[in-house]
Motif scaffolding. Sequence first.
Motif, PDB file in Angstrom:
ATOM      1  N   LEU A 101       0.818  -1.213   0.000  1.00 60.57           N
ATOM      2  CA  LEU A 101       0.000   0.000   0.000  1.00 60.57           C
ATOM      3  C   LEU A 101       0.854   1.266   0.000  1.00 60.57           C
ATOM      4  O   LEU A 101       0.468   2.286  -0.572  1.00 60.57           O
ATOM      5  N   VAL A 102       2.020   1.199   0.618  1.00 65.47           N
ATOM      6  CA  VAL A 102       2.917   2.350   0.618  1.00 65.47           C
ATOM      7  C   VAL A 102       3.506   2.574  -0.772  1.00 65.47           C
ATOM      8  O   VAL A 102       3.716   3.712  -1.201  1.00 65.47           O
ATOM      9  N   ALA A 103       3.765   1.477  -1.488  1.00 65.69           N
ATOM     10  CA  ALA A 103       4.387   1.591  -2.808  1.00 65.69           C
ATOM     11  C   ALA A 103       3.423   2.042  -3.900  1.00 65.69           C
ATOM     12  O   ALA A 103       3.863   2.555  -4.936  1.00 65.69           O
ATOM     13  N   VAL A 104       2.128   1.867  -3.680  1.00 64.10           N
ATOM     14  CA  VAL A 104       1.146   2.155  -4.734  1.00 64.10           C
ATOM     15  C   VAL A 104       1.159   3.621  -5.182  1.00 64.10           C
ATOM     16  O   VAL A 104       1.263   3.899  -6.390  1.00 64.10           O
ATOM     17  N   PRO A 105       1.057   4.624  -4.292  1.00 63.14           N
ATOM     18  CA  PRO A 105       1.020   6.014  -4.759  1.00 63.14           C
ATOM     19  C   PRO A 105       2.276   6.433  -5.525  1.00 63.14           C
ATOM     20  O   PRO A 105       2.184   7.093  -6.562  1.00 63.14           O
ATOM     21  N   VAL A 106       3.441   6.020  -5.029  1.00 67.50           N
ATOM     22  CA  VAL A 106       4.690   6.389  -5.692  1.00 67.50           C
ATOM     23  C   VAL A 106       4.781   5.737  -7.063  1.00 67.50           C
ATOM     24  O   VAL A 106       5.218   6.354  -8.040  1.00 67.50           O
ATOM     25  N   THR A 107       4.357   4.476  -7.150  1.00 64.15           N
ATOM     26  CA  THR A 107       4.389   3.773  -8.437  1.00 64.15           C
ATOM     27  C   THR A 107       3.477   4.449  -9.451  1.00 64.15           C
ATOM     28  O   THR A 107       3.858   4.642 -10.619  1.00 64.15           O
ATOM     29  N   ILE A 108       2.291   4.827  -9.027  1.00 66.76           N
ATOM     30  CA  ILE A 108       1.351   5.497  -9.936  1.00 66.76           C
ATOM     31  C   ILE A 108       1.908   6.843 -10.396  1.00 66.76           C
ATOM     32  O   ILE A 108       1.834   7.202 -11.586  1.00 66.76           O
ATOM     33  N   LEU A 109       2.492   7.595  -9.470  1.00 64.13           N
ATOM     34  CA  LEU A 109       3.071   8.890  -9.821  1.00 64.13           C
ATOM     35  C   LEU A 109       4.168   8.747 -10.864  1.00 64.13           C
ATOM     36  O   LEU A 109       4.211   9.491 -11.858  1.00 64.13           O
ATOM     37  N   PHE A 110       5.071   7.797 -10.664  1.00 61.04           N
ATOM     38  CA  PHE A 110       6.177   7.624 -11.595  1.00 61.04           C
ATOM     39  C   PHE A 110       5.698   7.114 -12.945  1.00 61.04           C
ATOM     40  O   PHE A 110       6.221   7.513 -13.992  1.00 61.04           O
ATOM     41  N   MET A 111       4.711   6.239 -12.950  1.00 63.62           N
ATOM     42  CA  MET A 111       4.201   5.730 -14.224  1.00 63.62           C
ATOM     43  C   MET A 111       3.513   6.823 -15.031  1.00 63.62           C
ATOM     44  O   MET A 111       3.632   6.876 -16.256  1.00 63.62           O
ATOM     45  N   CYS A 112       2.801   7.715 -14.343  1.00 62.86           N
ATOM     46  CA  CYS A 112       2.076   8.785 -15.030  1.00 62.86           C
ATOM     47  C   CYS A 112       2.997   9.933 -15.456  1.00 62.86           C
ATOM     48  O   CYS A 112       2.730  10.611 -16.452  1.00 62.86           O
ATOM     49  N   LEU A 113       4.064  10.144 -14.698  1.00 66.98           N
ATOM     50  CA  LEU A 113       4.901  11.329 -14.920  1.00 66.98           C
ATOM     51  C   LEU A 113       6.323  10.986 -15.344  1.00 66.98           C
ATOM     52  O   LEU A 113       7.189  11.857 -15.325  1.00 66.98           O
ATOM     53  N   GLN A 114       6.581   9.734 -15.745  1.00 65.95           N
ATOM     54  CA  GLN A 114       7.949   9.334 -16.047  1.00 65.95           C
ATOM     55  C   GLN A 114       8.527  10.106 -17.235  1.00 65.95           C
ATOM     56  O   GLN A 114       9.735  10.379 -17.270  1.00 65.95           O
ATOM     57  N   LYS A 115       7.693  10.478 -18.189  1.00 65.22           N
ATOM     58  CA  LYS A 115       8.167  11.241 -19.336  1.00 65.22           C
ATOM     59  C   LYS A 115       8.760  12.568 -18.888  1.00 65.22           C
ATOM     60  O   LYS A 115       9.877  12.942 -19.283  1.00 65.22           O
ATOM     61  N   TYR A 116       8.024  13.293 -18.049  1.00 67.37           N
ATOM     62  CA  TYR A 116       8.511  14.584 -17.562  1.00 67.37           C
ATOM     63  C   TYR A 116       9.691  14.403 -16.603  1.00 67.37           C
ATOM     64  O   TYR A 116      10.595  15.239 -16.550  1.00 67.37           O
ATOM     65  N   TYR A 117       9.676  13.301 -15.857  1.00 65.51           N
ATOM     66  CA  TYR A 117      10.769  13.039 -14.912  1.00 65.51           C
ATOM     67  C   TYR A 117      12.087  12.894 -15.667  1.00 65.51           C
ATOM     68  O   TYR A 117      13.099  13.490 -15.299  1.00 65.51           O
ATOM     69  N   VAL A 118      12.091  12.109 -16.745  1.00 63.80           N
ATOM     70  CA  VAL A 118      13.311  11.906 -17.534  1.00 63.80           C
ATOM     71  C   VAL A 118      13.746  13.201 -18.195  1.00 63.80           C
ATOM     72  O   VAL A 118      14.930  13.547 -18.209  1.00 63.80           O
ATOM     73  N   GLU A 119      12.805  13.956 -18.742  1.00 68.11           N
ATOM     74  CA  GLU A 119      13.141  15.237 -19.368  1.00 68.11           C
ATOM     75  C   GLU A 119      13.738  16.201 -18.355  1.00 68.11           C
ATOM     76  O   GLU A 119      14.665  16.964 -18.661  1.00 68.11           O
ATOM     77  N   GLY A 120      13.213  16.186 -17.128  1.00 66.64           N
ATOM     78  CA  GLY A 120      13.744  17.072 -16.098  1.00 66.64           C
ATOM     79  C   GLY A 120      15.164  16.714 -15.711  1.00 66.64           C
ATOM     80  O   GLY A 120      16.014  17.590 -15.521  1.00 66.64           O
ATOM     81  N   VAL A 121      15.448  15.411 -15.605  1.00 67.78           N
ATOM     82  CA  VAL A 121      16.807  14.977 -15.245  1.00 67.78           C
ATOM     83  C   VAL A 121      17.789  15.354 -16.336  1.00 67.78           C
ATOM     84  O   VAL A 121      18.856  15.911 -16.069  1.00 67.78           O
TER      85      VAL A 121
END
Length: 280
Positions: free
Chosen positions: A253-273
């Motif tokens: 249950l702790v991993a669920v919110p973080v996993t959803i966030l990264f799956m939805c925003l991974q495109k922007y996350y990589v571009e930001g890095v």
Amino acid sequence: MAKKRKLGNAAIYCILIIMSIIWLFPFVGLVLQSFRGESGGMVQYLVPKEFSFKNYLYLFSGDCNFPLWYVNTLIIAIFVSVLQTIIIICVSYALSRMRFSGRKALMNIWLVLGMFPGFLTMICLYFLLKQMGLTMAGAVPGLILISVASSGMGYYVCKGYFDTIPKSLDEAAIIDGASRAQILVQMIIPLSKPIIIYTALVAFMAPWCDYIFASYVAFGYEKGYNVAVAMTRWVWTNDYQGFFTRFCAGGILVAVPVTILFMCLQKYYVEGVTGGAVKG
């Protein structure tokens, strides 16, 4: 050449599949153990003999404060993410776009201070928070305050991204009568969505997974725990045999919110890095 390319791609895919299996194996084991119906701690088999939802039902029963711990963690993570992102954006914009006396000295001092681990200040910060009434019952606002207090020092990646935006845009806006605040809000921020999302995700992750300092601040006050501290106490101070599968369920249950966030925003996350890695 085409045959060699196909063989090369097949080899690469095989390696990636093996790496994925190795990487996902602990998570799969955690999921399966969270649904294990039979009692006991760690067992010698991976697939449960009896599947049950009793571990998840226990987390939301009246005998467990897991919902309170979860809400505490969520409140801390959201406030820290929002406030840290705002502060880092403002600091990064000032250091990237403005030239003022002491700018380089300030950046060098922050760089040196960032080399010292935060663990060195834990005892001092604890007693400071204790004098302010921000420990135990006040652990949640105390953790928010500590996480936000020095967030401006994490400007490096965000400033690097702002440096890639042409300064001629600022000059044109100033000629048109725009203020610095208007330039930041109406021009720079819309062009910096990847780095803003990256900064918010990193700021969200830190308090979400925090254990060491959170355990100091809560100091045995159960209602001030976050999920990391609370679930660790389960397997340390309580019945390990009975709480292991519940610990696994809480981890999912702790991993669920973080996993959803990264799956939805991974495109922007990589571009930001990648964008923030270019230093000006």
